[in-house]
Write an enzyme that holds these catalytic residues in place. Structure first.
Site, PDB file in Angstrom:
ATOM      1  N   ASP A  61       0.831  -1.200   0.000  1.00 45.30           N
ATOM      2  CA  ASP A  61       0.000   0.000   0.000  1.00 45.30           C
ATOM      3  C   ASP A  61       0.871   1.257   0.000  1.00 45.30           C
ATOM      4  O   ASP A  61       2.046   1.217   0.385  1.00 45.30           O
ATOM      5  CB  ASP A  61      -0.892   0.033   1.254  1.00 45.30           C
TER       6      ASP A  61
HETATM    7  N1  URA Z   1      -1.401  -5.683   4.104  1.00 46.91           N
HETATM    8  C1  URA Z   1      -1.809  -4.399   4.114  1.00 46.91           C
HETATM    9  O1  URA Z   1      -2.812  -4.045   4.722  1.00 46.91           O
HETATM   10  N2  URA Z   1      -1.072  -3.502   3.416  1.00 46.91           N
HETATM   11  C2  URA Z   1       0.051  -3.830   2.738  1.00 46.91           C
HETATM   12  O2  URA Z   1       0.691  -2.956   2.132  1.00 46.91           O
HETATM   13  C3  URA Z   1       0.459  -5.176   2.749  1.00 46.91           C
HETATM   14  C4  URA Z   1      -0.284  -6.094   3.438  1.00 46.91           C
END
Ligand code: URA
Length: 269
Positions: A104
């Site tokens: 993310d």
């Molecule tokens: N889980 C999440 O919530 N975000 C990420 O970037 C990776 C795994």
């Protein structure tokens, strides 16, 4: 190992058009590993040497970088609002680099960037069960019930409940003076890493998951009533975030890392 058609490989290497390189192959001017190959559709292991009239050809190198993705950068080829991974890892002339899975916008840590489609596919395939370990900070108090719920397999609204995940509580705000980081890190074969001095949440933990659902860790904690305030990926399969890399830096995999990740022979698969 990704096999390629010999004629495509030679055309991509700039030797000539597809039809020109087919003629060269049929004439017997091309050798693979010093042996003449006359079939343009020959399935080539690209790690072998390919010669045209005795001249070694520049191959199509399969590249894999270990990248420390900083927060605020997106795992996409283009984005109107934020820098992308290619502002840090220069794209090849063929524009064939891609990230293996995604993190993310706010998540930082280990991300593989490669042009090896087979490797990329294998590492994100649900069938491979590649372990991914994160350091997380959350609001609220983490307790043994959270550990049990993660291990049981949470229902976060996917078709099926999630697979078992491993939650290791490192500390809650109440006992922040005594985080378990070094003990747990050794047990989990990780560099002892925490955000302790800049902690954003009330509690911190290591989490290992085997799947890669959208916002998975955020949704897992949310399901347990905890808001995720910070997330950093420390491990993917047998690969560990290199502590000598600063956010935004990258390096090619070492020979050992590359062999390990391509062979699939690791307890982290
Ligand atoms: N889980 C999440 O919530 N975000 C990420 O970037 C990776 C795994």
């Amino acid at each position: 190992m990704r096999f390629l058609r010999l004629d495509k490989y030679l055309a991509d290497a700039g030797l000539g058009s597809r039809s020109q390189v087919r003629q060269m192959i049929r004439r017997g001017d091309v050798t693979v590993d010093k042996r003449p190959v006359k079939d343009p559709a020959f399935s080539l292991d690209p790690s072998l040497s390919v010669e045209y009239q005795g001249r070694l050809l520049a191959s199509h190198p399969l590249t894999c970088y270990l990248f420390y993705k900083p927060a605020g950068c997106v795992c996409a080829a283009r984005d109107g609002a934020h820098p992308t991974i290619f502002n840090y890892v220069p794209q090849t002339r063929k524009k064939d680099l891609f990230s293996v899975g995604r993190l993310d916008l706010d998540t930082e840590g280990l991300l593989l960037v490669t042009n090896d489609g087979v490797l990329g596919h294998r590492l994100v395939s649900p069938r491979m069960h590649v372990d991914k370990t994160y350091y997380a900070e959350v609001n609220g108090h983490l307790a043994a019930e959270d550990v049990r719920a993660f291990a049981h397999g949470l229902d976060i609204g996917e078709k099926k409940p999630l697979e078992a995940a491993n939650l290791k509580i490192l500390c809650n705000r109440a006992d922040r003076s005594d985080p378990l980081v070094s003990i747990v890190a050794e047990e989990w074969e990780l560099e002892p890493w925490t955000n302790h001095d800049h902690a954003t949440g009330d509690a911190c933990a290591y989490v290992t998951i085997h799947e890669g659902k959208f916002h998975q860790i955020k949704r897992m904690f949310a399901k347990r009533g905890h808001e995720l305030t910070y997330l950093k990926r420390l491990r993917m399969g047998p690969l560990v975030l290199d502590p000598s890399l600063a956010p935004g830096q990258y390096r090619p995999l070492s020979k050992e890392e590359s062999d390990l990740v391509r062979s699939g022979e690791s307890s982290y698969f």
